[in-house]
Design a protein around this motif. Sequence first.
Motif, PDB file in Angstrom:
ATOM      1  N   PHE A 169       0.958  -1.259  -0.302  1.00 21.47           N
ATOM      2  CA  PHE A 169       0.100   0.221   0.292  1.00 21.47           C
ATOM      3  C   PHE A 169       1.007   1.402   0.209  1.00 21.47           C
ATOM      4  CE2 PHE A 169       0.221  -1.536   4.223  1.00 21.47           C
ATOM      5  CZ  PHE A 169       1.413  -0.102   5.217  1.00 21.47           C
ATOM      6  N   GLN A 170       0.440   2.478  -0.523  1.00 18.93           N
ATOM      7  CA  GLN A 170       0.710   3.518  -0.386  1.00 18.93           C
ATOM      8  C   GLN A 170       0.646   4.139   1.035  1.00 18.93           C
ATOM      9  OE1 GLN A 170       0.013   5.808  -3.705  1.00 18.93           O
ATOM     10  NE2 GLN A 170       1.528   7.824  -2.379  1.00 18.93           N
ATOM     11  N   CYS A 171       1.202   4.847   1.885  1.00 20.72           N
ATOM     12  CA  CYS A 171       1.108   6.020   3.098  1.00 20.72           C
ATOM     13  C   CYS A 171       1.194   7.384   2.711  1.00 20.72           C
ATOM     14  CB  CYS A 171       1.272   5.166   3.787  1.00 20.72           C
ATOM     15  SG  CYS A 171       1.220   5.661   5.772  1.00 20.72           S
ATOM     16  N   ASP A 172       0.620   7.723   3.439  1.00 21.37           N
ATOM     17  CA  ASP A 172       0.153  10.083   3.315  1.00 21.37           C
ATOM     18  C   ASP A 172       0.355   9.744   4.784  1.00 21.37           C
ATOM     19  OD1 ASP A 172       1.014  10.815   0.711  1.00 21.37           O
ATOM     20  OD2 ASP A 172      -1.200  11.260   0.472  1.00 21.37           O
ATOM     21  N   CYS A 173       1.249  10.816   5.041  1.00 19.55           N
ATOM     22  CA  CYS A 173       1.683  10.420   6.489  1.00 19.55           C
ATOM     23  C   CYS A 173       1.522  11.725   7.125  1.00 19.55           C
ATOM     24  CB  CYS A 173       3.185  10.211   7.700  1.00 19.55           C
ATOM     25  SG  CYS A 173       3.333   8.380   7.051  1.00 19.55           S
ATOM     26  N   TRP A 174       0.661  12.297   8.046  1.00 18.41           N
ATOM     27  CA  TRP A 174       0.151  13.398   8.780  1.00 18.41           C
ATOM     28  C   TRP A 174       0.627  14.584   9.982  1.00 18.41           C
ATOM     29  CZ3 TRP A 174      -1.413  16.438   4.285  1.00 18.41           C
ATOM     30  CH2 TRP A 174      -1.520  15.896   3.574  1.00 18.41           C
ATOM     31  N   ARG A 191       9.286   4.580   2.951  1.00 10.47           N
ATOM     32  CA  ARG A 191       8.863   3.392   2.275  1.00 10.47           C
ATOM     33  C   ARG A 191       7.996   3.018   1.406  1.00 10.47           C
ATOM     34  NH1 ARG A 191      13.134  -0.078   5.436  1.00 10.47           N
ATOM     35  NH2 ARG A 191      12.578  -1.110   4.370  1.00 10.47           N
ATOM     36  N   LEU A 192       6.895   3.979   1.689  1.00 10.47           N
ATOM     37  CA  LEU A 192       5.801   3.438   1.665  1.00 10.47           C
ATOM     38  C   LEU A 192       4.734   4.110   0.420  1.00 10.47           C
ATOM     39  CD1 LEU A 192       3.994   2.248   4.358  1.00 10.47           C
ATOM     40  CD2 LEU A 192       5.385   1.077   3.375  1.00 10.47           C
ATOM     41  N   LEU A 193       6.357   5.071  -0.152  1.00 12.64           N
ATOM     42  CA  LEU A 193       5.886   5.580  -1.755  1.00 12.64           C
ATOM     43  C   LEU A 193       4.582   7.192  -1.559  1.00 12.64           C
ATOM     44  CD1 LEU A 193       6.310   2.908  -3.721  1.00 12.64           C
ATOM     45  CD2 LEU A 193       7.887   4.515  -3.337  1.00 12.64           C
ATOM     46  N   GLY A 194       4.721   7.300  -0.112  1.00 14.21           N
ATOM     47  CA  GLY A 194       3.832   8.606   0.247  1.00 14.21           C
ATOM     48  C   GLY A 194       4.686   9.642   0.371  1.00 14.21           C
ATOM     49  N   SER A 195       4.036  10.759   1.107  1.00 14.12           N
ATOM     50  CA  SER A 195       4.252  12.293   1.673  1.00 14.12           C
ATOM     51  C   SER A 195       4.074  12.134   3.282  1.00 14.12           C
ATOM     52  CB  SER A 195       3.537  13.144   0.772  1.00 14.12           C
ATOM     53  OG  SER A 195       1.880  12.617   0.696  1.00 14.12           O
ATOM     54  N   ALA A 196       4.711  13.522   3.525  1.00 14.84           N
ATOM     55  CA  ALA A 196       4.722  13.064   4.744  1.00 14.84           C
ATOM     56  C   ALA A 196       4.968  14.602   5.322  1.00 14.84           C
ATOM     57  CB  ALA A 196       6.268  13.260   5.864  1.00 14.84           C
ATOM     58  N   ASP A 197       3.879  15.423   5.928  1.00 16.66           N
ATOM     59  CA  ASP A 197       3.460  16.610   6.617  1.00 16.66           C
ATOM     60  C   ASP A 197       3.356  17.025   7.431  1.00 16.66           C
ATOM     61  OD1 ASP A 197       3.400  19.476   4.812  1.00 16.66           O
ATOM     62  OD2 ASP A 197       2.234  18.706   3.588  1.00 16.66           O
TER      63      ASP A 197
END
Length: 262
Positions: A169-174, A191-197
Motif C-alpha cells: 500500500f501507499q501511505c501519506d503521513c500527517w 518507504r511506502l511511496l507517500g508523503s509526510a506533512d
Amino acid sequence: MNFTIESFFNSHLASGATRLDSVLTVSAINSGEITTSKSSKKSVLFVIDVSGSMGEKHKLEMAKVALRRCISLLDASTYFGVIAFNSSTDVIVPLSLATSSNIEAAHDRIKMLIADGGTCMSRALECARQELSKQSDAISFVQFLTDGENDRNDKSYLDGVLGNCEGKFQCDCWGVGTDWQPDDLRKISGRLLGSADAVPDAEQLETSFKGSLAKAVSKGVGDVRLRLQLPHTSKLVSVKQMSPEIADLSKLIKQVDDKNID
C-alpha cells in the motif's frame, strides 16, 4: 493505460569522466482501454493515533470530524476502514464497501474514540497491512495521522514492518500539532511511496484529508515498476524521485538478474 519514458543525459562526457547522470521522465496516459481488475478496486484505510496527547487542544475531536466527513465522500464502490492505535491497535471499522449503512455505522464508532496510552507505529502499520490484505487485488492507500513521537522501544521493529508493507500500500503521513517528530513519519512515507506533512492546526485536518483522499481515489493503476538495465561495466550509484517531492528510492531496489533491477 500507456506508459512512456524519456531519458535525458549528456552523451559526450569529458575524457576520464566516470559518472553519468540521467533524468527519466515517466508519463502515464489513459488509453481508454479496459484495464485489469486491480485498477477498478480501491481500498482506503484511515490509521488514527488515539494516544493520550491527542486529547490535548481538541486534536482528536477535530480528527474525528475530518475523518467522518471524508468517509462520507467515498464512492460506494470503494472499500474503507479505520484503525485506531496507541500502544496497541483496534480495527474499529473493518475493511468494507462505503455503502450508506456502513458509513453510518462507522460514524457511530468514530464518535466513541477516546485519547489514552502511548504510541506504537509499527503495530499500526502491521495491522493496516493485515486489514488491506482482505482486498489484495485493490489499489490500497493509507492515511496515517499522529501527533507525537514513536515509542523508543518500537523503533527497532519499524524497519522490519515497513519491509513487509512495501509494495502492499501507499501511505501519506500527517503530523498534527507542533510536538510530533518528523523522522519516523518521513521514513514511513519514503518507504511506502507517500508523503509526510505537518498540520499545525487541527482545524486544517479536514482540508488535508480531503486533498490526500482525492489523490488516492484518482489512481488508475497500482504496483507500477520501473526496470533499469545496466551493462556489466557500470554500477548504479543512486535512484531518486524528483517530483512531486525528492525521495531516495535506493532502498526499494529489487535485483531481477545480473543486469536488471526494478
